[in-house]
Design a protein around this motif. Structure first.
Motif, PDB file in Angstrom:
ATOM      1  N   CYS A 108     -23.972 -13.313  24.173  1.00 54.66           N
ATOM      2  CA  CYS A 108     -24.670 -12.283  23.401  1.00 54.66           C
ATOM      3  C   CYS A 108     -25.576 -12.901  22.343  1.00 54.66           C
ATOM      4  N   HIS A 154     -21.778  -4.405  18.808  1.00 56.54           N
ATOM      5  CA  HIS A 154     -20.733  -4.924  19.700  1.00 56.54           C
ATOM      6  C   HIS A 154     -20.302  -6.335  19.294  1.00 56.54           C
ATOM      7  N   PHE A 205     -21.873  -1.171  26.317  1.00 54.75           N
ATOM      8  CA  PHE A 205     -22.345  -2.555  26.451  1.00 54.75           C
ATOM      9  C   PHE A 205     -23.010  -2.773  27.803  1.00 54.75           C
ATOM     10  N   GLU A 253     -16.957   1.923  20.433  1.00 53.23           N
ATOM     11  CA  GLU A 253     -17.625   0.957  21.316  1.00 53.23           C
ATOM     12  C   GLU A 253     -18.207   1.596  22.565  1.00 53.23           C
TER      13      GLU A 253
END
Length: 413
Positions: free
Chosen positions: A268, A338, A209, A204
């Motif tokens: 998102c 993500h 992000f 990740e």
């Protein structure tokens, strides 16, 4: 005890005090200089009514200074100056507004020579004239060489301009624009990938992000994300009938129940749906997304990062070129990783973002993702299976070798 004084602004005269500065040294006998002030005759023009020229004449040279033009001091536009005059009897200081003038010597004959030409001689031209008259052989040779280079550069620029004009006249503007778009599409895909941390220890953290959505941008999606989280099954059925992107619908159907995870996923999803809507446009305006309640910070981010600015008939346009659509696909793919536990469906994404399957694979390979195949239900025919391309982020990243196609040689008969 020292005497104190008070000061006040003088508004009676209504004129600025003049502070002169001589550029070529200090004046020993200032009282012998004859100063004269000239102002522009056009008092109605706001740009010309404040123009002033100060002239000082001495036995040797006359001097001139102005508050406009190339010889003026730029500090007059940036600062405001005051001059205080102290009356020792009343111990009051009157403060006047002031202007600074840079006094330059006026050489006889130089001004007459400049009047014959439209533009005054530059410092370089004056030095060249001195070299021609009094320079050494080496300096004259260097001057001649430099002038020949200038003539060569000017000739080259004229030839390039003429060639460009001929190409535009032959092919036309539209054909040239199409060629530019095709050239952009062939550019290395790695230039349009999201920020990547190749040394990350966790999957990740490879495509962070925060680089896709900054904390301020993520906070701005709170209201629109809440609307996404509050959608009912009837709303989803209506969206499906309106041909909503399949990528968005699948994630809406799998929203988590836990509040924190549901809120993050819904934000998102809304951002992903907005990017997919952008990908279907050819030209974007500053009002794009207002009807959907798009935050201004998100709209500015999309216009800045995923569009190309161009001018047309005096107006600014934000167009979505092929290269920017590839960049948008890479950004959506990183966001889907993500959202889906570092896995994404490339087949559905390339259909929603309207690029070919081959280009979608190029983006995934450029991002170093692991590719696989998975059977899924077909959306065209109920009850049938189709094969979907899947991409997953697994450390270490996969390095794909680019294949260079070779043209087949024609056989000679």
């Amino acid at each position: 005890m020292a005497a104190t004084c008070s000061w006040k602004l003088d508004k009676e005269t209504g004129q600025d005090a003049l502070i002169v500065k001589f550029s070529n040294g200090h004046v020993k006998k200032a009282e012998e200089l004859d100063f004269q002030l000239y102002k522009h005759s056009d008092d109605d023009n706001p740009r010309k009514k404040t123009r002033r020229i100060v002239v000082a004449e001495s036995d040797r040279l006359p001097y001139a200074g102005s508050n406009f033009g190339a010889g003026s001091l730029q500090c007059n536009n940036l600062c405001r100056y005051f001059v205080g005059v102290l009356d020792k009897e009343t111990m009051q200081m009157k403060v006047h507004t002031a202007q600074l003038f840079n006094m330059l010597p006026v050489i006889p004959g130089e001004s007459a020579q400049n009047e014959d030409t439209k533009q005054p001689e530059t410092h370089r031209e004056k030095v060249d004239a001195l070299i021609e008259a009094f320079g050494t052989t080496k300096q004259k040779r260097a001057l001649s060489s430099r002038r020949l280079n200038e003539v060569g550069n000017e000739t080259l620029q004229q030839a390039v301009a003429l060639a460009a004009t001929n190409v535009i006249n032959q092919k036309g503007v539209e054909a040239l624009r199409n060629e530019v778009v095709e050239t952009e599409a062939q550019t290395d895909t790695a230039l349009f990938l999201p920020p990547c941390n190749t040394e990350a220890d966790k999957a990740e953290d490879v495509y962070p992000f925060d680089q896709l959505l900054s904390p301020n941008e993520f906070d701005a999606l709170k209201d629109v994300g809440a609307k996404m989280a509050a959608l009912t099954p009837e709303d989803l059925q209506k969206m499906r009938a309106e041909n909503c992107p399949q990528t968005v619908l699948r994630h809406l159907e799998l929203l988590p129940k836990e509040d924190t995870a549901r809120d993050r996923q819904s934000r998102c999803i809304w951002y992903l749906s907005f990017l997919l809507k952008v990908s279907s446009q050819k030209r974007l305006t500053f009002k794009f997304g207002i009807e959907d309640g798009c935050p201004k910070i998100i709209n500015n981010k999309v216009l800045r990062n995923f569009t190309v600015e161009s001018f047309h008939n005096g107006s600014l346009r934000n167009t979505l070129s092929t290269s920017m659509r590839m960049k948008l696909a890479a950004h959506c793919l990183a966001l889907l990783l993500h959202m889906g536990d570092q896995k994404a469906n490339l087949t559905i994404l390339h259909r929603d973002i309207r690029i070919s399957d081959v280009r979608m694979l190029e983006v995934a390979k450029a991002m170093g993702l692991t590719l696989s195949r998975q059977s899924a239900h077909s959306r065209e025919e109920v009850g049938t299976q189709e094969e979907h391309r899947m991409a997953s982020l697994v450390l270490p990243l996969v390095h794909y070798d680019r294949r260079i196609e070779r043209r087949k040689r024609k056989r000679m008969n």
